[in-house]
Structure formats: structure tokens, C-alpha cells
Design a protein around this motif. Structure first.
Motif, PDB file in Angstrom:
ATOM      1  N   PHE A 146       0.834  -1.202   0.000  1.00  9.96           N
ATOM      2  CA  PHE A 146       0.000   0.000   0.000  1.00  9.96           C
ATOM      3  C   PHE A 146       0.874   1.260   0.000  1.00  9.96           C
ATOM      4  N   LYS A 149       2.764   1.786  -3.285  1.00 13.52           N
ATOM      5  CA  LYS A 149       1.900   2.148  -4.419  1.00 13.52           C
ATOM      6  C   LYS A 149       1.293   3.537  -4.245  1.00 13.52           C
ATOM      7  N   TYR A 150       0.633   3.758  -3.099  1.00 10.58           N
ATOM      8  CA  TYR A 150      -0.127   5.001  -2.928  1.00 10.58           C
ATOM      9  C   TYR A 150       0.785   6.189  -2.629  1.00 10.58           C
ATOM     10  N   GLU A 152       4.495   6.174  -2.516  1.00 12.21           N
ATOM     11  CA  GLU A 152       5.751   6.291  -3.266  1.00 12.21           C
ATOM     12  C   GLU A 152       5.558   6.112  -4.765  1.00 12.21           C
ATOM     13  N   GLU A 153       4.339   5.681  -5.137  1.00  9.60           N
ATOM     14  CA  GLU A 153       3.917   5.605  -6.540  1.00  9.60           C
ATOM     15  C   GLU A 153       4.813   4.716  -7.419  1.00  9.60           C
ATOM     16  N   TYR A 154       5.253   3.597  -6.846  1.00 14.69           N
ATOM     17  CA  TYR A 154       5.971   2.614  -7.653  1.00 14.69           C
ATOM     18  C   TYR A 154       4.965   1.806  -8.464  1.00 14.69           C
ATOM     19  N   LYS A 155       5.428   1.230  -9.576  1.00 16.03           N
ATOM     20  CA  LYS A 155       4.579   0.363 -10.393  1.00 16.03           C
ATOM     21  C   LYS A 155       4.456  -1.010  -9.723  1.00 16.03           C
ATOM     22  N   ILE A 156       3.366  -1.699 -10.010  1.00 19.81           N
ATOM     23  CA  ILE A 156       3.158  -3.020  -9.411  1.00 19.81           C
ATOM     24  C   ILE A 156       4.328  -3.953  -9.745  1.00 19.81           C
ATOM     25  N   LYS A 171      -0.899  -7.553  -6.415  1.00 18.79           N
ATOM     26  CA  LYS A 171      -2.273  -7.047  -6.652  1.00 18.79           C
ATOM     27  C   LYS A 171      -3.210  -7.502  -5.545  1.00 18.79           C
ATOM     28  N   PHE A 175      -5.270  -4.958  -3.356  1.00 20.42           N
ATOM     29  CA  PHE A 175      -6.736  -4.905  -3.344  1.00 20.42           C
ATOM     30  C   PHE A 175      -7.277  -5.100  -1.934  1.00 20.42           C
TER      31      PHE A 175
END
Lengths: 193, 321
Positions: A146, A149-150, A152-156, A171, A175
Motif C-alpha cells: 500500500f 503504491k499510494y 511512493e507511486e511505484y509500479k506493481i 495485486k 486490493f
């Protein structure tokens, strides 16, 4: 001339401290930011930073260039963060058992129904506070995904590489964590209204 | 589109993880369904709030501080590592340069001791028993077991315990013919290990008993044991008995050599007399005495301290010529 990561590593493996230092300075801001976002605490972030780079320093002489240095570094970072969270959680829960403070048991609804007006309460910061509290309750892996992603905005794909798991697993963590956070957020917003 | 699938796609859309085609597909789905569109807006709102809750970025001051602490730690650790590495290199260099030979000798010596210990030291059969093993102790010492070599330690002042060491020997009776392998093994063991000369004489004379049997087979092991006893036993009576038994074996070079050995080296004149009598018997039985025998007899005829031996030696030589 700017040396590549691999050249710096080779120099550092031969005992060149300035190369190690340069290598650290290339990536340490990212490491500190991940740690800061993950723990939401300057002190914890500094602890994680020290542990990550001491591990790097000790492990560098055995680094075999099978992956990028950055991949290896962020893998260590996520591992240290997760371990730190688990350790800290155990420690904090013991502390809480010893002395439960009233503030911690207050809900947002309690705060909002005080005599002060909503405007005075700076709702935004209160929500942030409760979101961070909700984040604390996520399992370490979910929280890590979380955060990366949210915040630090790294790609999955990058997160999967850092955490040494499949994109599907990332994922799933994402989710589940998002769903939990949304549910918590709905409750907070309902209380606020 | 299923609800769960829509939610996942909406999450991925808002997290910028969908491909262009997937985005178009999702947008088309929402345009056809108001409920999905409304849910999408809810999700979007939640995401905005969540993103707004991002913790503060670490300040420059924290970063500088963390760097300084790290470099201090790293330098301290590298100094510690290099000190031990340097010490190890110095020690190795010093040892290699000055004591290579001594150390390799010492290592070989220690290895030799270990190998000898493993190969030669018999394993102890000693049993160490605790109070809870009392039943085993009673079993080991019951009936006619002979207790010997009893050693008792000083009582422990704290708990009053004493330690007792002893040998518990159980006599065993075995009955068989003289030429039974087990009997022969026991007789040989007695011949070489018994302190009592009487027991050793008894062993040799018992060995001699087998010559009374009709189907006696000459045993090489017994013969060698008798030769050894004849040469080395400290008691003349035992040596004499061994010589008597050996005389019953067929004459060969080994018998000849041991008779000459006794004649030349045994300080007991009785033994030398017995040896020269044995040679006389052999001559009378038709055996030709070779040069080695004649040489010894010549010396004995000239210089033996015992007159009987001198005369007998001269007599044998005269008859032989």
C-alpha cells in the motif's frame, strides 16, 4: 567522470569508502522516504535507514552482480521495513497493555462531537491521523505494498521485484489493503457526517 | 461486467496500472451503467483522500543526520574488521616465516599421538553406574563373582556420597578336550599372562597332554608359543617343560635353532644340559647334525662352564665325525 553503480561496488569491495559513500548517496533518499512513509515516523525511518545500509555494507563484499544494485537495495529495504514493523508491533502492544491512554481509545466520532465546531477541528489532519492508525493495523506485507503504491507511486511490477513475489500477489495485497482502508474510511466519513 | 472485476479494474485505473485498451473498455462500461459510474466516483473520492494522507517526506535535516550516523557506524565497523584482518595476516606471516618446520613437526606429532591412541588404546569396559542403576550393579555382583581392586574415594562433604571402584570377576568353567581350540587359546593365554610360574608350568604340561591322543595334529601356533616361552620365560622350570614338549614335535630348523639358542644363551646349566640331551637323542634317532649345530657344539666342547655339557658336546662331535 561519473562511475556506474557496478564500478562503485567493485571499488567499495576493495575497501574504497568514498565509493561506498557515493553509492549510498545515490539511493538513500529513496530508502529514507520509503521508510518514512511506511512508519510515518522520523525516528523509525532513521533506524530503518541505518539497518538497511549496514546490511548493504556487510553484504556488499559478497554482491555478485546477478541483479541491479538498486533492486537488491530496495529488496533489503522492504525486508527491513516489514521486520521492523513486526518487531515494533510486538513491542507497542506490550506497551499498550502496560499503560492504555485515553487518547488512543478516542474515536473520530468522539472528537467530532466535542463542543468545538467541525471547522476548528481541522478535519483533514484528523482524517489523516485515523487513516494512519488504520494503516498500522494492516499486516506488514499489505501495508508495504500500500505504501509503495499510494505514497511512493511505484509500479506493481517494481513492487513485485522489490518484495520478491509475483505481480498477482502484489495485486492481491493491494486490493485487500485498499478494500480494508476504504471500509475504514467509509466509517470515518459516516461518523464525521 | 461482474462487480468484483469492476472494482479491481477501477482500482487499477486510478492507480495508473491499466493499459490504454483496458481504460477505454472500463470507460465504456461506466458510460452504460450509472451504478458502476457512481461506485467509480466513490472509489475515486476514497483514493484522493487516501493519497492526501501521505505521510510527510523525510526532511533534508533527517537525511543529513542519518548519513552522518551511518558513516560513523560504517567507519567504526570497517576499522574493527581491518584490525582483526591485519592481526590475522601478521600472525600468519610471523608463523610462516619463523616456525613452519616446528609447527609442521608439532602437528605431525599430535596427529601421531591421536592415531596411536585411536588404534592402540583398548576401549575401556568400565561401567559407570548411578544410584538408579542399582539393579544392574546387583546383577553384576551376584552369585560367585569375585570382587577385587576395590578403591573408595573420600566422602563428598556436601552430600556425603562416596565413589567405589572395583573389578567384578565372574569365574567361568569350561570342559573340553585338550586339543579343543578354546582350551588351547586359554592355555596359551595362561602361559603368557599368568604371574604364577606354577600355573604356567601347568599350562605347558597340559598342552603336552594332547600328545597322548591318537589323532594329534601338530599345531603351529602352540609350537611358536612354546618356542617363545623357551626363549623368554623367566622361570627355568617353565622353559624346561616347554623344551620337553617341543622335543615331541618333528625335528626341523625351528626346533634346531631354539635348541642351539638355549645351548648358547641360557644361563641355567640345567637347561643347557636338557638342550644337549635333546640333540643327543636326535643323533641317536638317526638325524644328521648340520654345520650350524656342529659349530655350536665345537664352541661348547671347548668353553662351556658345565663339564657335562662340554663332554656331551665333544662326544656328539666325535660320533658325528
Amino acid at each position: 567522470m561519473i562511475l556506474t553503480d557496478n564500478q562503485l561496488i567493485i571499488n567499495a569491495q576493495q575497501g574504497d569508502m568514498s565509493s561506498f559513500e557515493e553509492l549510498v548517496y545515490r539511493y538513500d533518499r529513496h530508502v529514507l522516504n520509503i521508510a518514512r512513509s511506511f512508519r510515518n515516523s522520523d525516528e523509525d525511518a532513521k533506524d530503518i535507514y541505518q539497518e538497511v545500509f549496514m546490511r548493504v555494507f556487510r553484504g556488499l563484499k559478497n554482491f555478485q552482480f546477478k541483479s541491479e544494485f538498486s533492486t537488491w537495495l530496495f529488496r533489503i529495504t522492504t525486508n527491513v521495513c516489514i521486520t521492523y514493523q513486526t518487531r515494533k508491533k510486538t513491542h507497542d502492544s506490550l506497551d499498550r497493555e502496560i499503560s492504555a491512554s485515553e487518547d488512543e481509545t478516542r474515536t473520530l466520532a468522539d472528537t467530532l462531537t466535542d463542543n468545538k465546531s467541525t471547522d476548528e477541528l481541522t478535519l483533514g489532519s484528523e482524517i489523516s491521523k485515523y487513516i494512519n492508525k488504520a494503516l498500522e493495523e494492516l499486516p506488514p506485507q499489505q501495508k508495504m505494498v500500500f505504501t509503495l503504491k499510494y505514497f511512493e507511486e511505484y509500479k506493481i511490477r517494481e513492487i513485485a521485484e522489490m518484495m520478491q513475489c509475483s505481480e498477482g500477489a502484489v495485486k492481491k495485497y493491494l486490493f485487500t489493503a485498499t478494500h480494508k482502508m476504504r471500509t475504514r474510511l467509509k466509517n470515518i466519513m459516516r461518523d464525521a457526517r | 461486467m461482474k462487480w468484483d472485476k469492476f472494482i479491481e479494474l477501477a482500482y487499477l485505473f486510478l492507480l495508473d496500472e491499466l493499459s490504454f485498451d483496458e481504460r477505454i473498455e472500463l470507460e465504456n462500461v461506466m458510460m452504460q451503467d450509472d451504478e458502476l459510474k457512481s461506485e467509480f466516483e466513490n472509489i475515486k473520492e476514497s483514493f484522493e483522500i487516501l493519497k492526501e494522507s501521505k505521510p510527510q517526506v523525510a526532511s533534508e535535516r533527517i537525511l543529513v543526520n542519518a548519513r552522518q550516523t551511518l558513516m560513523r557506524q560504517v567507519r567504526a565497523e570497517s576499522v574493527r574488521v581491518s584490525f582483526f584482518r591485519k592481526l590475522a595476516i601478521d600472525v600468519r606471516k610471523y608463523v610462516y616465516e619463523n616456525y613452519t618446520l616446528a609447527i609442521s613437526g608439532l602437528v605431525t606429532f599430535v596427529l601421531g599421538i591421536i592415531v596411536c591412541y585411536i588404534l592402540l588404546i583398548p576401549k575401556s569396559n568400565k561401567q559407570i553406574l548411578q544410584p538408579e542403576d542399582r539393579a544392574r550393579l546387583e546383577q553384576a555382583t551376584k552369585d560367585d563373582v569375585k570382587i577385587s581392586n576395590l578403591q573408595i574415594s573420600q566422602p563428598d562433604s556436601k552430600n556425603g556420597e562416596v565413589e567405589v571402584k572395583f573389578d567384578a570377576v565372574k569365574p567361568i568353567q569350561y570342559k573340553a578336550k585338550v586339543d579343543d581350540p578354546a582350551i588351547q587359546k586359554l592355555l596359551l593365554a595362561s602361559l603368557f599372562n599368568e604371574d604364577n610360574p606354577g600355573a604356567r608350568i601347568k599350562s605347558v604340561s597340559t598342552i603336552a597332554q594332547q600328545f597322548k591322543g591318537k589323532e594329534f595334529k601338530y599345531d603351529l601356533q602352540i609350537k611358536n608359543a612354546l618356542i617363545k616361552a623357551l626363549k623368554t620365560d623367566s622361570n627355568p622350570a617353565v622353559r624346561k617343560e616347554a623344551l620337553v614338549v617341543l622335543n615331541k614335535y618333528p625335528y626341523d630348523e625351528e626346533i634346531r635353532d631354539v635348541l642351539l639358542y638355549v645351548l648358547s644363551n641360557d644361563r641355567n646349566s640345567g637347561m643347557r644340559v636338557a638342550a644337549i640331551n635333546a640333540l643327543t637323542d636326535l643323533q641317536q634317532n638317526g638325524h644328521t647334525l648340520d654345520e650350524a649345530v656342529k659349530n655350536v657344539l665345537t664352541k661348547k666342547a671347548e668353553a662351556d662352564k658345565n663339564d657335562y655339557v662340554k663332554i656331551r658336546a665333544a662326544s656328539i662331535l666325535q660320533e658325528e665325525n
